[in-house]
Design a protein around this motif. Sequence first.
Motif, mmCIF file in Angstrom:
data_model
loop_
_atom_site.group_PDB
_atom_site.id
_atom_site.type_symbol
_atom_site.label_atom_id
_atom_site.label_comp_id
_atom_site.label_asym_id
_atom_site.label_seq_id
_atom_site.Cartn_x
_atom_site.Cartn_y
_atom_site.Cartn_z
ATOM 1 N N VAL A 81 0.859 -1.185 0.000
ATOM 2 C CA VAL A 81 0.000 0.000 0.000
ATOM 3 C C VAL A 81 0.901 1.243 0.000
ATOM 4 C CG1 VAL A 81 -1.669 1.356 1.336
ATOM 5 C CG2 VAL A 81 -1.879 -1.143 1.221
ATOM 6 N N THR A 82 0.632 2.202 -0.914
ATOM 7 C CA THR A 82 1.262 3.516 -0.810
ATOM 8 C C THR A 82 0.274 4.418 -0.091
ATOM 9 O OG1 THR A 82 0.445 4.449 -2.906
ATOM 10 C CG2 THR A 82 2.481 3.151 -2.981
ATOM 11 N N LEU A 83 0.743 5.162 0.907
ATOM 12 C CA LEU A 83 -0.168 5.785 1.864
ATOM 13 C C LEU A 83 0.168 7.240 2.128
ATOM 14 C CD1 LEU A 83 -2.503 5.165 3.951
ATOM 15 C CD2 LEU A 83 -0.666 4.709 5.599
ATOM 16 N N ASP A 84 -0.793 8.114 1.876
ATOM 17 C CA ASP A 84 -0.693 9.500 2.329
ATOM 18 C C ASP A 84 -0.951 9.527 3.828
ATOM 19 O OD1 ASP A 84 -0.456 12.259 2.243
ATOM 20 O OD2 ASP A 84 -2.518 12.597 1.610
ATOM 21 N N LEU A 85 -0.518 10.590 4.512
ATOM 22 C CA LEU A 85 -0.730 10.678 5.953
ATOM 23 C C LEU A 85 -1.876 11.610 6.321
ATOM 24 C CD1 LEU A 85 2.949 10.753 7.250
ATOM 25 C CD2 LEU A 85 1.342 8.849 7.313
ATOM 26 N N VAL A 116 4.285 1.878 2.120
ATOM 27 C CA VAL A 116 5.228 2.928 1.752
ATOM 28 C C VAL A 116 4.511 4.260 1.919
ATOM 29 C CG1 VAL A 116 6.628 3.948 -0.086
ATOM 30 C CG2 VAL A 116 6.443 1.452 0.107
ATOM 31 N N ILE A 117 4.994 5.087 2.847
ATOM 32 C CA ILE A 117 4.405 6.401 3.055
ATOM 33 C C ILE A 117 4.788 7.305 1.886
ATOM 34 C CG2 ILE A 117 4.359 8.439 4.541
ATOM 35 C CD1 ILE A 117 3.013 5.960 5.720
ATOM 36 N N CYS A 118 3.822 8.049 1.369
ATOM 37 C CA CYS A 118 4.066 9.013 0.297
ATOM 38 C C CYS A 118 3.414 10.314 0.725
ATOM 39 C CB CYS A 118 3.488 8.506 -1.026
ATOM 40 S SG CYS A 118 3.962 9.480 -2.467
ATOM 41 N N ALA A 123 5.082 1.209 9.109
ATOM 42 C CA ALA A 123 5.444 1.587 7.736
ATOM 43 C C ALA A 123 6.905 1.242 7.484
ATOM 44 C CB ALA A 123 5.209 3.077 7.515
ATOM 45 N N VAL A 124 7.212 0.775 6.274
ATOM 46 C CA VAL A 124 8.577 0.313 6.013
ATOM 47 C C VAL A 124 9.417 1.307 5.219
ATOM 48 C CG1 VAL A 124 7.931 -2.114 6.140
ATOM 49 C CG2 VAL A 124 7.926 -0.977 3.928
ATOM 50 N N GLU A 125 8.781 2.216 4.481
ATOM 51 C CA GLU A 125 9.536 3.168 3.664
ATOM 52 C C GLU A 125 8.800 4.491 3.579
ATOM 53 O OE1 GLU A 125 12.221 3.901 2.480
ATOM 54 O OE2 GLU A 125 13.434 2.129 2.098
ATOM 55 N N PHE A 126 9.517 5.511 3.106
ATOM 56 C CA PHE A 126 8.951 6.856 2.983
ATOM 57 C C PHE A 126 9.430 7.465 1.675
ATOM 58 C CE2 PHE A 126 8.472 11.329 3.380
ATOM 59 C CZ PHE A 126 7.489 11.574 4.325
ATOM 60 N N VAL A 127 8.507 8.004 0.899
ATOM 61 C CA VAL A 127 8.833 8.762 -0.307
ATOM 62 C C VAL A 127 8.264 10.162 -0.125
ATOM 63 C CG1 VAL A 127 8.521 8.980 -2.803
ATOM 64 C CG2 VAL A 127 8.818 6.718 -1.768
ATOM 65 N N GLU A 154 12.324 6.457 -7.528
ATOM 66 C CA GLU A 154 12.444 6.164 -6.097
ATOM 67 C C GLU A 154 11.211 5.413 -5.603
ATOM 68 O OE1 GLU A 154 12.850 8.483 -1.781
ATOM 69 O OE2 GLU A 154 12.469 9.617 -3.616
ATOM 70 N N LEU A 155 10.049 5.855 -6.027
ATOM 71 C CA LEU A 155 8.814 5.209 -5.597
ATOM 72 C C LEU A 155 8.754 3.765 -6.057
ATOM 73 C CD1 LEU A 155 6.000 5.407 -4.286
ATOM 74 C CD2 LEU A 155 5.130 6.221 -6.499
#
Length: 354
Positions: free
Chosen positions: A54-58, A81-83, A101-105, A122-123
């Motif tokens: 899942v790519t996730l906005d906060l 992956v936080i985006c 969360a495991v990563e951040f973009v 990167e994403l």
Amino acid sequence: MPKRIRVLVVDDSAFVRKVVSQMLARSASIEVVGTARDGEDALDLTARLEPDVVTLDLMMPRMNGVEFLRAQAKRRVVPVVICSIAGESGAMALEAFEAGAVEFVQKPTALASDRVYEIADELIAKVEAASRASVGRAPADAHPDAQVPGTDVHGPVLARRAGATAADLVVLGISTGGPQALRYLIPRLPASFPVPVAMVLHMPVGYTAMYAERLNDISPLEVVEAADGDVLRPGVVWLAPAGRHLTFVRDPDTVIRAHLDLRPLDTPHRPAVDVLFQSAAAVFGPRVLGVVMTGMGNDGLLGAAHIKAQGGRIVTEAESSCVVYGMPRAVAEASLSDRSATLEEMAGTIAELI
């Protein structure tokens, strides 16, 4: 054909959902299976679509990204992956890491421009890494609250060994899964730890100072974001600031100080583990212990070779406890690792080798 990575894109902006989906579609190994406008929609779609990542906005209405992570963890742990826009939600981003969360973009602030496409490579790389991540595994005696020195909230705090040390500095490199791992490791080092510790954690600009403060709040050691000119001393853990390399310089009076620099400019990461390790080897010679922990890629491989060439030693995190066994694997497969240790064993191993 290899199975494609099924991705759910979550963002309250329809424009961002469209752009992120288009970016991910550039990879033949990724398939966007759905989009959600907030955490509540994401919970429903994650249950129905069973995405791999899942790519996730906060910052979202109804249910924000952190609330989604906590709710989803009670159902099925999925790599996230936080985006998000750096700085806008700093504290929330750290809470997201702590929630799994495991990563951040980092999204560009000018979302209505072509600059948003600059993060495509990167994403894609981070989504691919997240799909291989080992998530949902907590350390054996993990606890979300701070450890009070002298108590057993986190288990025993390591005592300082008597006598001379075998090293004058510990340098540590970590990436994917790093915020959770360091939150477990650093509180287990005692206030009497006999040598300085310097760390590189791959994290976007705007978060390292806040993260150092969080570690400091739960650790017997003092944890700070490194500043140019800081004098190295035992009992302090220095975290390299995002966007600048951390190196060391020796004054004429033999005092060793931290030095921050944009150079070298050609490294994939800034700060880079390789740069930190190479400088440590050059200034401290054989009296360096290097530690390479969870993360994708091979940052730290060249630096570990420099430490070994000077007679120093290297510890790598074992595959069984890594979120992504990339950086430690590169070092181990190059036969540069003197010891492998799980996250649970790491504090004891560092103390033993120091």
